[in-house]
Design a protein around this motif. Structure first.
Motif, PDB file in Angstrom:
ATOM      1  N   LEU A  48     -13.588-116.748 101.309  1.00 24.78           N
ATOM      2  CA  LEU A  48     -12.429-115.926 101.673  1.00 24.78           C
ATOM      3  C   LEU A  48     -11.824-115.240 100.457  1.00 24.78           C
ATOM      4  CD1 LEU A  48     -10.660-118.181 104.323  1.00 24.78           C
ATOM      5  CD2 LEU A  48     -11.894-116.041 104.701  1.00 24.78           C
ATOM      6  N   THR A  49     -11.790-115.928  99.336  1.00 23.57           N
ATOM      7  CA  THR A  49     -11.289-115.307  98.106  1.00 23.57           C
ATOM      8  C   THR A  49     -12.167-114.125  97.717  1.00 23.57           C
ATOM      9  OG1 THR A  49     -10.405-117.421  97.358  1.00 23.57           O
ATOM     10  CG2 THR A  49     -10.732-115.723  95.681  1.00 23.57           C
ATOM     11  N   VAL A  58     -11.439-111.174 100.103  1.00 26.55           N
ATOM     12  CA  VAL A  58     -10.134-110.562  99.818  1.00 26.55           C
ATOM     13  C   VAL A  58     -10.187-109.737  98.536  1.00 26.55           C
ATOM     14  CG1 VAL A  58      -7.740-111.081  99.164  1.00 26.55           C
ATOM     15  CG2 VAL A  58      -8.786-112.242 101.110  1.00 26.55           C
ATOM     16  N   ILE A  65     -12.232-106.534  99.174  1.00 23.85           N
ATOM     17  CA  ILE A  65     -11.470-105.539  99.930  1.00 23.85           C
ATOM     18  C   ILE A  65     -10.447-104.866  99.022  1.00 23.85           C
ATOM     19  CG2 ILE A  65      -9.752-105.273 101.780  1.00 23.85           C
ATOM     20  CD1 ILE A  65     -11.381-107.393 103.337  1.00 23.85           C
ATOM     21  N   TYR A  66      -9.807-105.645  98.163  1.00 22.88           N
ATOM     22  CA  TYR A  66      -8.864-105.063  97.214  1.00 22.88           C
ATOM     23  C   TYR A  66      -9.578-104.089  96.276  1.00 22.88           C
ATOM     24  CZ  TYR A  66      -5.650-104.580  93.328  1.00 22.88           C
ATOM     25  OH  TYR A  66      -4.849-104.065  92.356  1.00 22.88           O
TER      26      TYR A  66
END
Length: 71
Positions: A55-56, A59, A62-63
């Protein structure tokens, strides 16, 4: 060449580059951070680090896509 003088071929190449870059960022983020979570899980014995790492990675990918293409 300025933005107004761009050819359709150049626009197509830019789109193709982005189309390959975005999934690459997502996949590599999941692999790198998921692998880090897997190593941390093996080291500590706590299996919660694998999904946290994946998940990190998602994220952060996506950033990175937002910063590179979203502005």
């Amino acid at each position: 060449m300025s933005e107004m003088e761009r050819s359709p071929e150049q626009d197509g190449r830019d789109f193709a580059n982005a189309a390959w870059s975005i999934p690459s960022y997502l996949i590599s983020g999941m692999i790198i951070w998921g692998g880090s979570g897997w190593l941390l899980s093996r080291w500590t014995g706590v299996h919660a680090f694998i999904p946290i790492g994946i998940l990190t990675g998602v994220v952060l990918a996506i950033y990175l896509v937002y910063v590179k293409y979203g502005r």
